[in-house]
Design a protein around this motif. Sequence first.
Motif, short mmCIF file in Angstrom:
data_model
loop_
_atom_site.label_atom_id
_atom_site.label_comp_id
_atom_site.label_asym_id
_atom_site.label_seq_id
_atom_site.Cartn_x
_atom_site.Cartn_y
_atom_site.Cartn_z
N PHE A 22 35.96 37.76 29.15
CA PHE A 22 35.89 38.32 30.50
C PHE A 22 36.29 39.80 30.48
N ASP A 23 37.38 40.11 29.78
CA ASP A 23 37.84 41.49 29.70
C ASP A 23 36.85 42.36 28.94
N GLU A 29 41.55 29.36 27.00
CA GLU A 29 41.91 30.40 27.97
C GLU A 29 41.96 31.77 27.32
N THR A 30 42.46 31.82 26.07
CA THR A 30 42.57 33.11 25.39
C THR A 30 41.18 33.70 25.14
N ASP A 43 38.37 32.88 26.69
CA ASP A 43 37.73 33.16 27.98
C ASP A 43 38.23 34.48 28.55
N SER A 44 39.55 34.70 28.48
CA SER A 44 40.12 35.95 28.99
C SER A 44 39.62 37.15 28.19
N PHE A 45 39.54 36.96 26.87
CA PHE A 45 39.06 38.05 26.02
C PHE A 45 37.61 38.41 26.35
N GLU A 98 32.95 36.59 37.50
CA GLU A 98 33.67 35.37 37.86
C GLU A 98 32.72 34.22 38.20
#
Length: 432
Positions: free
Chosen positions: A364-365, A357-358, A360-362, A103
């Motif tokens: 991060f995951d 966002e998609t 970034d989320s991908f 994060e």
Amino acid sequence: MKRGLNKADKTLLIVFGLFLLALSLHLRYPYSLVSDALLFASEAALVGGIADWFAVTALFRKPLGFPYHTAILPRRRDAFIKASVTLVQKEFFSKRKIFRHLERLHIMPMLLGWLREPANEARLVGQLVDYVRDFLMQQSKAQAGVIASKMREALAKVEPEDFFALWGKWLQKTGKDKEFVQRIAAYWRAQASTAAARQQIKALLEAYEEEKTGENVFAQLLAGFAQAVDLINYEEAAELIQRQLLAMLDELGTQDSPLQQEMLALFYEKAAELNREPQFHQLTHELKDSLLKDLPLETAVVEMFDHLRLHFLEDKARDVDPLAEHLPALRSRLEELIREEYRRMLYLVENDELLHETVDSFLFDLLGRSALHAQTLVGVIVTDVLSRLTDEQLNHLVYDKVEPDLLWIRMNGSIVGAGIGLLLFACLQITM
């Protein structure tokens, strides 16, 4: 643990020296309160220092060969390795810490900034070009039938009249027509300038004479009379015709000469007339259909890509880029297209909030899962590394990390022992 005397060893030697000094003072002045206090304190300091030296040394080896509950780390190395693995996996690579660090990274800004650097962009575009090149070369043979079918469909749509018209315009625009005429003129000039060519011209003149006189006795008589008085000399006539022919070929091969322009104008005029003839139209269509039907395009495409692949492999073996070596224009265009798509992708990722966002989320995951799955791998690595160490290497690995603290433990033993010794001496004096 290390060679030479460290601070704790020097402290212990100093305490031992003070003990000897105090003992000598006590023997010299047996009723002196100061000598007794100094002996009591130095004795306690020496005992405390030796006890702590024994305790610290017993962690790593057998002090003075004492076998009971010593060399603790080598004896418990399996438990130490297991505890180290658990510590690394559960503490350093715990899920909470991993995601907390991720994060703080701000992955997308870092990634976009890295991707926008000119050096990184050039390197990635070059790698994509190489990937596309290799992919196309791998797929070319498998898709030879499809490629040949597309080529046949494209050729079937081409009208022969339009093709010849475009071909003529291309010849005029590029100057290939003049170059072609110059080469033809140069070739025929080389053929016409020989002695054999002159003899052939002479033979043609003689054959023409025989054809015209035939069986006419009077014509044969006049021809013989003309040759007898040297009125007709076929050798000189052949030489004169040869010179005139060479001069005409020289003019024909001269850039933009009147004869060359006249010849090309006549060629294009007759070609246009021929292109409008219905019979020629029918002939060219029949020829086109026959060629498209019998032309082995599939085999030609396969062989072409086989040769290209062979050349590309040879160039790669020489550390040479095949496209840059043989098809620089194609590589430049391919780089341009990929660079445009590369920059468009960055723009979309940066400005489209939903896509941003998609992604970034991908990421991060993906990074989080990869780090969590790395727990097992890290455990295996730590176990393997620690298991390969000898007892001496393992001792040094641990000792080097905590050496200052262990040295202070030993010195504190002497310091605390001296303090306790003085305290006990004072208590004894008070109670006596």
